[in-house]
Design a protein around this motif. Structure first.
Motif, PDB file in Angstrom:
ATOM      1  N   GLU A   9       7.582 -19.064 -11.930  1.00  0.00           N
ATOM      2  CA  GLU A   9       6.139 -19.269 -11.947  1.00  0.00           C
ATOM      3  C   GLU A   9       5.520 -18.432 -13.053  1.00  0.00           C
ATOM      4  N   ALA A  10       4.376 -18.898 -13.539  1.00  0.00           N
ATOM      5  CA  ALA A  10       3.622 -18.161 -14.551  1.00  0.00           C
ATOM      6  C   ALA A  10       2.591 -17.290 -13.855  1.00  0.00           C
ATOM      7  N   VAL A  11       2.546 -16.025 -14.230  1.00  0.00           N
ATOM      8  CA  VAL A  11       1.648 -15.053 -13.610  1.00  0.00           C
ATOM      9  C   VAL A  11       0.699 -14.526 -14.685  1.00  0.00           C
ATOM     10  N   PRO A  12      -0.601 -14.740 -14.560  1.00  0.00           N
ATOM     11  CA  PRO A  12      -1.538 -14.237 -15.573  1.00  0.00           C
ATOM     12  C   PRO A  12      -1.533 -12.709 -15.638  1.00  0.00           C
ATOM     13  N   PHE A  13      -1.642 -12.185 -16.848  1.00  0.00           N
ATOM     14  CA  PHE A  13      -1.829 -10.749 -17.006  1.00  0.00           C
ATOM     15  C   PHE A  13      -3.246 -10.388 -16.561  1.00  0.00           C
ATOM     16  N   THR A  14      -3.363  -9.325 -15.788  1.00  0.00           N
ATOM     17  CA  THR A  14      -4.655  -8.841 -15.324  1.00  0.00           C
ATOM     18  C   THR A  14      -4.705  -7.335 -15.519  1.00  0.00           C
ATOM     19  N   ARG A  15      -5.795  -6.727 -15.076  1.00  0.00           N
ATOM     20  CA  ARG A  15      -5.915  -5.274 -15.175  1.00  0.00           C
ATOM     21  C   ARG A  15      -4.914  -4.559 -14.268  1.00  0.00           C
ATOM     22  N   ASP A  16      -4.312  -5.308 -13.347  1.00  0.00           N
ATOM     23  CA  ASP A  16      -3.336  -4.711 -12.436  1.00  0.00           C
ATOM     24  C   ASP A  16      -1.899  -4.831 -12.944  1.00  0.00           C
ATOM     25  N   THR A  17      -1.719  -5.432 -14.132  1.00  0.00           N
ATOM     26  CA  THR A  17      -0.386  -5.536 -14.719  1.00  0.00           C
ATOM     27  C   THR A  17      -0.349  -4.776 -16.039  1.00  0.00           C
ATOM     28  N   TYR A  18       0.816  -4.205 -16.329  1.00  0.00           N
ATOM     29  CA  TYR A  18       0.968  -3.414 -17.545  1.00  0.00           C
ATOM     30  C   TYR A  18       2.268  -3.851 -18.218  1.00  0.00           C
ATOM     31  N   ALA A  55       0.820  -1.216   0.000  1.00  0.00           N
ATOM     32  CA  ALA A  55       0.000   0.000   0.000  1.00  0.00           C
ATOM     33  C   ALA A  55       0.850   1.262   0.000  1.00  0.00           C
ATOM     34  N   SER A  56       2.088   1.167   0.483  1.00  0.00           N
ATOM     35  CA  SER A  56       2.959   2.343   0.525  1.00  0.00           C
ATOM     36  C   SER A  56       3.811   2.485  -0.732  1.00  0.00           C
ATOM     37  N   MET A  57       3.687   1.538  -1.668  1.00  0.00           N
ATOM     38  CA  MET A  57       4.409   1.603  -2.933  1.00  0.00           C
ATOM     39  C   MET A  57       3.582   2.350  -3.986  1.00  0.00           C
ATOM     40  N   ASP A  58       4.248   2.951  -4.925  1.00  0.00           N
ATOM     41  CA  ASP A  58       3.557   3.590  -6.047  1.00  0.00           C
ATOM     42  C   ASP A  58       3.420   2.646  -7.233  1.00  0.00           C
ATOM     43  N   ALA A  59       4.327   1.670  -7.324  1.00  0.00           N
ATOM     44  CA  ALA A  59       4.281   0.695  -8.411  1.00  0.00           C
ATOM     45  C   ALA A  59       5.284  -0.400  -8.112  1.00  0.00           C
ATOM     46  N   ALA A  60       5.134  -1.522  -8.821  1.00  0.00           N
ATOM     47  CA  ALA A  60       6.164  -2.557  -8.839  1.00  0.00           C
ATOM     48  C   ALA A  60       6.667  -2.685 -10.266  1.00  0.00           C
ATOM     49  N   TRP A  61       7.965  -2.932 -10.417  1.00  0.00           N
ATOM     50  CA  TRP A  61       8.566  -3.204 -11.725  1.00  0.00           C
ATOM     51  C   TRP A  61       9.138  -4.613 -11.676  1.00  0.00           C
ATOM     52  N   LEU A  62       8.772  -5.435 -12.649  1.00  0.00           N
ATOM     53  CA  LEU A  62       9.285  -6.793 -12.724  1.00  0.00           C
ATOM     54  C   LEU A  62       9.948  -7.041 -14.067  1.00  0.00           C
ATOM     55  N   GLY A  63      11.064  -7.752 -14.043  1.00  0.00           N
ATOM     56  CA  GLY A  63      11.608  -8.290 -15.271  1.00  0.00           C
ATOM     57  C   GLY A  63      10.767  -9.486 -15.688  1.00  0.00           C
ATOM     58  N   VAL A  64      11.165 -10.142 -16.752  1.00  0.00           N
ATOM     59  CA  VAL A  64      10.394 -11.279 -17.245  1.00  0.00           C
ATOM     60  C   VAL A  64      11.344 -12.192 -18.013  1.00  0.00           C
ATOM     61  N   ASP A  65      11.136 -13.497 -17.865  1.00  0.00           N
ATOM     62  CA  ASP A  65      11.973 -14.459 -18.578  1.00  0.00           C
ATOM     63  C   ASP A  65      11.320 -14.969 -19.853  1.00  0.00           C
ATOM     64  N   GLN A  66      10.003 -15.009 -19.879  1.00  0.00           N
ATOM     65  CA  GLN A  66       9.261 -15.313 -21.104  1.00  0.00           C
ATOM     66  C   GLN A  66       7.808 -14.921 -20.878  1.00  0.00           C
ATOM     67  N   TYR A  67       7.077 -14.736 -21.965  1.00  0.00           N
ATOM     68  CA  TYR A  67       5.674 -14.348 -21.842  1.00  0.00           C
ATOM     69  C   TYR A  67       4.937 -14.615 -23.142  1.00  0.00           C
ATOM     70  N   ASN A  68       3.605 -14.681 -23.008  1.00  0.00           N
ATOM     71  CA  ASN A  68       2.734 -14.708 -24.178  1.00  0.00           C
ATOM     72  C   ASN A  68       1.582 -13.745 -23.906  1.00  0.00           C
ATOM     73  N   ASP A  69       0.490 -13.869 -24.640  1.00  0.00           N
ATOM     74  CA  ASP A  69      -0.608 -12.910 -24.457  1.00  0.00           C
ATOM     75  C   ASP A  69      -1.346 -13.091 -23.129  1.00  0.00           C
ATOM     76  N   LYS A  70      -1.221 -14.257 -22.512  1.00  0.00           N
ATOM     77  CA  LYS A  70      -2.006 -14.551 -21.316  1.00  0.00           C
ATOM     78  C   LYS A  70      -1.239 -14.395 -20.011  1.00  0.00           C
ATOM     79  N   ALA A  71       0.083 -14.656 -20.027  1.00  0.00           N
ATOM     80  CA  ALA A  71       0.829 -14.696 -18.768  1.00  0.00           C
ATOM     81  C   ALA A  71       2.307 -14.419 -19.017  1.00  0.00           C
ATOM     82  N   PHE A  72       3.007 -14.142 -17.929  1.00  0.00           N
ATOM     83  CA  PHE A  72       4.457 -13.988 -18.010  1.00  0.00           C
ATOM     84  C   PHE A  72       5.114 -14.873 -16.963  1.00  0.00           C
ATOM     85  N   VAL A  73       6.334 -15.281 -17.245  1.00  0.00           N
ATOM     86  CA  VAL A  73       7.109 -16.127 -16.344  1.00  0.00           C
ATOM     87  C   VAL A  73       8.201 -15.287 -15.702  1.00  0.00           C
ATOM     88  N   ASN A  74       8.285 -15.369 -14.394  1.00  0.00           N
ATOM     89  CA  ASN A  74       9.336 -14.667 -13.660  1.00  0.00           C
ATOM     90  C   ASN A  74       9.637 -15.456 -12.384  1.00  0.00           C
TER      91      ASN A  74
END
Length: 242
Positions: free
Chosen positions: A227-236, A169-188
């Protein structure tokens, strides 16, 4: 020694995929003063194929250069490097344009060359940016990136992974790298899903710093570390172009 460097690269469990590519390219540069040794290069590529398939950008490099083993190998290697060298700058430029990052608190995870480039450029452009780096278990490679950021003069705090939910709640954003991704999810790295969930619950966005070389049709990774993380409205997704 070239052979030992290749062995060390394959054994590297702390560096992100972009950093491994830099190490591979550096090792290849050491051979450029002599004609390509086909056997030596074929041995190196066989060894490098043992790197986890989740490191898509590494295998993109290997797929591009292995067919070129022969007289024109080093020219092909230089062409590949020129094409992709500027990508981190372009991704960072898009991140800079998205919003005013003055006095922002940003959560980051694991260790990534793309992340470090983004942090370097955003903190040069905006004032008062503070980075909150997870230790990133298992492996704890986030502590390595924490030290690297300190050496760069970045305002950075090292936190334990279990503190993410409390701090989101005290963060303004998170930035993540990524090892692979497609239209549905990313792996990190494991823990990324927890970050996305915690930031989303706090009404904050997680920005995923993409690389077209890491876009795949089917995600292929080891669940031991990733792990694979689905893209949602909270990810950009911020995807640089070559």
């Amino acid at each position: 020694m070239f052979e030992q460097e290749i062995i060390d690269i394959v054994a590297d469990r702390e560096s992100g995929s972009s950093q491994l590519v830099e190490r591979i390219q550096g090792a290849l540069h050491c051979l450029e003063n002599s004609p390509p040794d086909r056997r030596q290069l074929q041995w190196a590529f066989r060894k490098l194929r043992h790197i986890d398939r989740s490191m898509a950008v590494v295998h993109h490099l290997l797929d591009a250069l292995e067919p070129a083993i022969g007289p024109g190998f080093f020219e092909s290697s230089r062409d590949y490097e020129r094409r992709w060298a500027d990508l981190p700058r372009r991704v960072a430029a898009r991140l800079i344009e998205i919003r005013n990052w003055d006095n922002s608190h940003v959560l980051v995870h694991s260790r990534s060359g793309m992340l470090r480039e983004a942090i370097k450029r955003v903190t040069a452009q905006y004032r008062g940016v503070t980075i909150w780096q997870t230790r990133s278990e298992p492996g704890g490679e986030g502590q390595v990136q924490y030290r690297e950021l300190l050496e760069q003069g970045v305002a950075v705090h090292l936190i334990e992974d279990h503190q993410v939910a409390k701090l989101a709640a005290s963060m303004d954003a998170a930035w993540l790298g990524v090892d692979q991704y497609n239209d549905k999810a990313f792996v990190n790295k494991r823990g990324s899903q927890h970050i996305v969930d915690s930031m989303g619950s706090a009404g904050n966005t997680t920005f995923v710093l993409g690389d077209p070389r890491k876009r795949v049709d089917t995600l292929d990774f080891s669940s031991i570390l990733f792990e694979a993380v689905p893209f949602t409205r909270d990810t950009y997704l911020i995807e640089g172009e070559p």
